[in-house]
Design a protein around this motif. Structure first.
Motif, PDB file in Angstrom:
ATOM      1  N   ASN A  67       8.301  -8.400  44.150  1.00 43.11           N
ATOM      2  CA  ASN A  67       9.475  -7.477  44.643  1.00 43.11           C
ATOM      3  C   ASN A  67      10.217  -7.518  43.136  1.00 43.11           C
ATOM      4  O   ASN A  67      10.738  -8.315  42.503  1.00 43.11           O
ATOM      5  N   LYS A  68      10.617  -6.047  42.742  1.00 39.60           N
ATOM      6  CA  LYS A  68      11.432  -5.986  41.456  1.00 39.60           C
ATOM      7  C   LYS A  68      12.797  -6.609  41.553  1.00 39.60           C
ATOM      8  O   LYS A  68      13.220  -6.751  40.563  1.00 39.60           O
ATOM      9  N   ASN A  69      13.323  -6.983  42.904  1.00 40.14           N
ATOM     10  CA  ASN A  69      14.674  -7.248  42.904  1.00 40.14           C
ATOM     11  C   ASN A  69      14.650  -8.716  42.379  1.00 40.14           C
ATOM     12  O   ASN A  69      15.527  -9.507  42.204  1.00 40.14           O
ATOM     13  N   LEU A  70      13.429  -9.616  42.198  1.00 34.80           N
ATOM     14  CA  LEU A  70      13.299 -10.974  41.770  1.00 34.80           C
ATOM     15  C   LEU A  70      13.322 -10.814  40.146  1.00 34.80           C
ATOM     16  O   LEU A  70      13.246 -11.868  39.497  1.00 34.80           O
ATOM     17  N   GLY A  71      13.330  -9.531  39.559  1.00 31.36           N
ATOM     18  CA  GLY A  71      13.655  -9.669  38.225  1.00 31.36           C
ATOM     19  C   GLY A  71      12.190  -9.662  37.434  1.00 31.36           C
ATOM     20  O   GLY A  71      11.085  -9.226  37.943  1.00 31.36           O
ATOM     21  N   ALA A  72      12.473  -9.999  36.443  1.00 31.03           N
ATOM     22  CA  ALA A  72      11.002 -10.043  35.248  1.00 31.03           C
ATOM     23  C   ALA A  72      10.937 -11.586  35.032  1.00 31.03           C
ATOM     24  O   ALA A  72      11.743 -12.512  34.880  1.00 31.03           O
ATOM     25  N   ARG A  73       9.447 -11.706  34.512  1.00 32.07           N
ATOM     26  CA  ARG A  73       9.058 -13.033  33.985  1.00 32.07           C
ATOM     27  C   ARG A  73       8.673 -12.980  32.770  1.00 32.07           C
ATOM     28  O   ARG A  73       7.822 -11.937  32.202  1.00 32.07           O
ATOM     29  N   LEU A  74       8.932 -13.828  31.743  1.00 33.54           N
ATOM     30  CA  LEU A  74       8.541 -13.953  30.442  1.00 33.54           C
ATOM     31  C   LEU A  74       7.701 -15.315  30.321  1.00 33.54           C
ATOM     32  O   LEU A  74       8.211 -16.238  30.691  1.00 33.54           O
ATOM     33  N   ILE A  75       6.536 -15.057  30.072  1.00 34.11           N
ATOM     34  CA  ILE A  75       5.411 -16.439  29.793  1.00 34.11           C
ATOM     35  C   ILE A  75       5.296 -16.449  28.209  1.00 34.11           C
ATOM     36  O   ILE A  75       4.683 -15.690  27.532  1.00 34.11           O
ATOM     37  N   ILE A  76       6.022 -17.599  27.643  1.00 34.71           N
ATOM     38  CA  ILE A  76       6.222 -17.816  26.459  1.00 34.71           C
ATOM     39  C   ILE A  76       5.697 -19.100  26.017  1.00 34.71           C
ATOM     40  O   ILE A  76       5.828 -20.178  26.656  1.00 34.71           O
ATOM     41  N   ASN A  77       5.100 -19.191  24.572  1.00 33.89           N
ATOM     42  CA  ASN A  77       5.212 -20.504  23.893  1.00 33.89           C
ATOM     43  C   ASN A  77       6.405 -21.220  23.733  1.00 33.89           C
ATOM     44  O   ASN A  77       7.354 -20.537  23.316  1.00 33.89           O
ATOM     45  N   LEU A  78       6.570 -22.378  24.245  1.00 35.37           N
ATOM     46  CA  LEU A  78       7.618 -23.324  24.132  1.00 35.37           C
ATOM     47  C   LEU A  78       8.344 -23.196  22.741  1.00 35.37           C
ATOM     48  O   LEU A  78       9.556 -23.202  22.471  1.00 35.37           O
ATOM     49  N   GLU A  79       7.535 -23.292  21.702  1.00 31.31           N
ATOM     50  CA  GLU A  79       8.158 -23.280  20.170  1.00 31.31           C
ATOM     51  C   GLU A  79       8.860 -21.936  20.094  1.00 31.31           C
ATOM     52  O   GLU A  79       9.765 -22.018  19.086  1.00 31.31           O
ATOM     53  N   LYS A  80       8.301 -20.945  20.623  1.00 27.96           N
ATOM     54  CA  LYS A  80       9.117 -19.533  20.409  1.00 27.96           C
ATOM     55  C   LYS A  80      10.030 -19.183  21.221  1.00 27.96           C
ATOM     56  O   LYS A  80      10.911 -18.318  21.376  1.00 27.96           O
ATOM     57  N   LEU A  81      10.415 -20.072  22.414  1.00 29.27           N
ATOM     58  CA  LEU A  81      11.279 -19.607  23.456  1.00 29.27           C
ATOM     59  C   LEU A  81      12.808 -19.215  23.020  1.00 29.27           C
ATOM     60  O   LEU A  81      13.312 -18.289  23.277  1.00 29.27           O
ATOM     61  N   TYR A  82      13.439 -20.255  22.401  1.00 31.17           N
ATOM     62  CA  TYR A  82      14.802 -19.979  22.306  1.00 31.17           C
ATOM     63  C   TYR A  82      15.169 -18.860  21.105  1.00 31.17           C
ATOM     64  O   TYR A  82      16.123 -18.388  21.412  1.00 31.17           O
ATOM     65  N   LEU A  83      14.203 -18.650  20.136  1.00 27.91           N
ATOM     66  CA  LEU A  83      14.217 -17.456  19.387  1.00 27.91           C
ATOM     67  C   LEU A  83      14.259 -16.215  20.122  1.00 27.91           C
ATOM     68  O   LEU A  83      14.998 -15.396  19.620  1.00 27.91           O
ATOM     69  N   SER A  84      13.291 -16.194  20.986  1.00 28.88           N
ATOM     70  CA  SER A  84      12.911 -14.892  21.743  1.00 28.88           C
ATOM     71  C   SER A  84      14.217 -14.780  22.683  1.00 28.88           C
ATOM     72  O   SER A  84      14.541 -13.412  22.709  1.00 28.88           O
ATOM     73  N   LEU A  85      14.666 -15.705  23.183  1.00 29.62           N
ATOM     74  CA  LEU A  85      15.968 -15.641  24.042  1.00 29.62           C
ATOM     75  C   LEU A  85      17.161 -15.221  23.219  1.00 29.62           C
ATOM     76  O   LEU A  85      17.965 -14.208  23.709  1.00 29.62           O
ATOM     77  N   LYS A  86      17.290 -15.638  21.978  1.00 27.08           N
ATOM     78  CA  LYS A  86      18.318 -15.265  21.297  1.00 27.08           C
ATOM     79  C   LYS A  86      18.100 -13.517  20.767  1.00 27.08           C
ATOM     80  O   LYS A  86      19.303 -12.883  20.646  1.00 27.08           O
ATOM     81  N   LYS A  87      16.897 -13.289  20.318  1.00 31.28           N
ATOM     82  CA  LYS A  87      16.758 -11.920  19.995  1.00 31.28           C
ATOM     83  C   LYS A  87      16.982 -10.855  21.232  1.00 31.28           C
ATOM     84  O   LYS A  87      17.437  -9.792  21.065  1.00 31.28           O
ATOM     85  N   LEU A  88      16.654 -11.444  22.539  1.00 27.82           N
ATOM     86  CA  LEU A  88      16.924 -10.558  23.651  1.00 27.82           C
ATOM     87  C   LEU A  88      18.452 -10.562  23.994  1.00 27.82           C
ATOM     88  O   LEU A  88      18.775  -9.974  25.072  1.00 27.82           O
ATOM     89  N   ASP A  89      19.079 -11.621  23.354  1.00 29.65           N
ATOM     90  CA  ASP A  89      20.749 -11.825  23.817  1.00 29.65           C
ATOM     91  C   ASP A  89      20.784 -12.229  25.199  1.00 29.65           C
ATOM     92  O   ASP A  89      21.563 -11.701  26.016  1.00 29.65           O
ATOM     93  N   LEU A  90      19.847 -13.100  25.529  1.00 28.85           N
ATOM     94  CA  LEU A  90      19.932 -13.822  27.015  1.00 28.85           C
ATOM     95  C   LEU A  90      20.349 -15.274  26.812  1.00 28.85           C
ATOM     96  O   LEU A  90      20.430 -16.036  25.955  1.00 28.85           O
ATOM     97  N   LYS A  91      21.349 -15.670  27.774  1.00 30.93           N
ATOM     98  CA  LYS A  91      21.702 -17.005  27.853  1.00 30.93           C
ATOM     99  C   LYS A  91      21.345 -17.627  28.874  1.00 30.93           C
ATOM    100  O   LYS A  91      21.082 -17.393  30.241  1.00 30.93           O
ATOM    101  N   ASP A  92      20.835 -18.837  28.715  1.00 33.75           N
ATOM    102  CA  ASP A  92      20.470 -19.920  29.624  1.00 33.75           C
ATOM    103  C   ASP A  92      21.426 -20.102  30.783  1.00 33.75           C
ATOM    104  O   ASP A  92      22.411 -20.509  30.555  1.00 33.75           O
ATOM    105  N   ALA A  93      20.833 -19.739  32.028  1.00 34.61           N
ATOM    106  CA  ALA A  93      21.758 -19.977  33.253  1.00 34.61           C
ATOM    107  C   ALA A  93      21.187 -21.022  34.236  1.00 34.61           C
ATOM    108  O   ALA A  93      20.114 -21.507  34.147  1.00 34.61           O
TER     109      ALA A  93
END
Length: 296
Positions: free
Chosen positions: A138-164
């Motif tokens: 269901n698209k109302n659940l949003g999207a999912r990113l499957i990512i290597n743990l070592e790249k996680l926080y750099l990718s979140l920063k580039k996407l301008d996303l804040k951990d909630a």
């Protein structure tokens, strides 16, 4: 879901299935059609008992020469063992990559801001070589990113996303009527089709045989689906796993998941089931709402 928030789903595990026979292996087991899964499409599916009862559910994502299986962490070890039981002489390899990869959830609106994104459930693209997909259930659940743990926080920063707070995501899923956790409490207690997997794009009735296919198809074709897994909201009191739910002293369901984000198997076609009513258990008063996406 806030467009700038991301939820790191630490309760999810990532298995990886690969090898020469991987497509045939999965096709003979899961409720969905593995042929739907490609570099630009992912799918939701489940593994049932031979009788068609629920065992596991998961999201399947294409990755290199194989497939990621995004599943609840509490189910991952048992799912890993079950897949190996079915492996037999198949030329496949099953790996648990949960220590290397992490699953995150972001909003539907954020996904649509990405280059080449499409408003299609299951649509998948690559972000810095990692798959990011609109939830196939269901698209109302949003999207999912499957990512290597070592790249996680750099990718979140580039996407301008804040951990909630992950509880926000669980609550959102529960309100939508989609089980966010505690799937082990459902095992062998209801048919897979009673989990609403048809409406959640998790069953393909046109594919060939799979484990549990016979009863699943019979319930669908003979219109025998009279019970559904529905979310419960506690008004007051306490719930207990396995207890009955009543409407005017008539039993209309049973509690299957009692804590945090509760769900029950409800006789939703029963004349005594009226969503506007208050329902009771031994020690609780509850409300039950059938999600809008059911029976559309």
């Amino acid at each position: 879901m806030n467009i700038n928030k991301v939820y790191i789903l630490k309760d999810r595990a990532v298995l990886y299935v690969t090898g020469e026979d991987v497509k045939d292996f999965l096709q003979n087991l899961i409720t969905n059609d593995i042929k739907k899964v490609s570099d630009d499409n992912s799918c939701f599916g489940s593994l049932l008992s031979p009788q068609g009862k629920f065992l596991f559910d998961f999201i399947i994502i294409k990755h290199k020469s194989g497939f990621f299986i995004d599943c609840e962490k509490d189910q991952s070890k048992e799912l890993f063992k079950q897949l190996n039981v079915y492996k037999l002489r198949s030329k496949i390899e099953i790996l648990d990559l949960s220590n290397e990869f992490v699953v995150t959830a972001l909003s539907y609106q954020k996904f649509l801001t990405l280059e080449k994104a499409q408003d299609i459930e299951g649509y998948t693209l690559k972000y810095r070589e990692d798959p990011i997909l609109l939830d196939p259930r269901n698209k109302n659940l949003g999207a999912r990113l499957i990512i290597n743990l070592e790249k996680l926080y750099l990718s979140l920063k580039k996407l301008d996303l804040k951990d909630a707070n992950i509880e926000e995501y669980y609550s959102h899923s529960h309100k939508l009527g989609i089980v966010p956790k505690n799937l082990n409490k459902l095992q062998n207690k209801l048919f897979g089709i009673e989990c609403n997997y048809d409406e959640l794009n998790g069953i393909d009735f046109k594919k060939g045989c799979y484990v549990g296919q016979e009863n699943t198809a019979r319930i669908k074709l003979k219109n025998k689906l009279s019970k559904r897994l529905l979310p419960i909201k506690i008004i007051e009191g306490k719930l207990y796993e396995g207890e009955s739910i009543f409407s005017n002293e008539i039993e209309i369901g049973k509690v299957l998941i009692e804590s945090e984000y509760p769900f029950a198997l409800i006789k939703y076609l029963d004349k005594n089931f009226d969503q506007s009513s208050k329902f009771t258990t031994k020690e609780a008063s509850i409300s039950i709402k059938k999600p809008d996406w059911i029976d559309k």
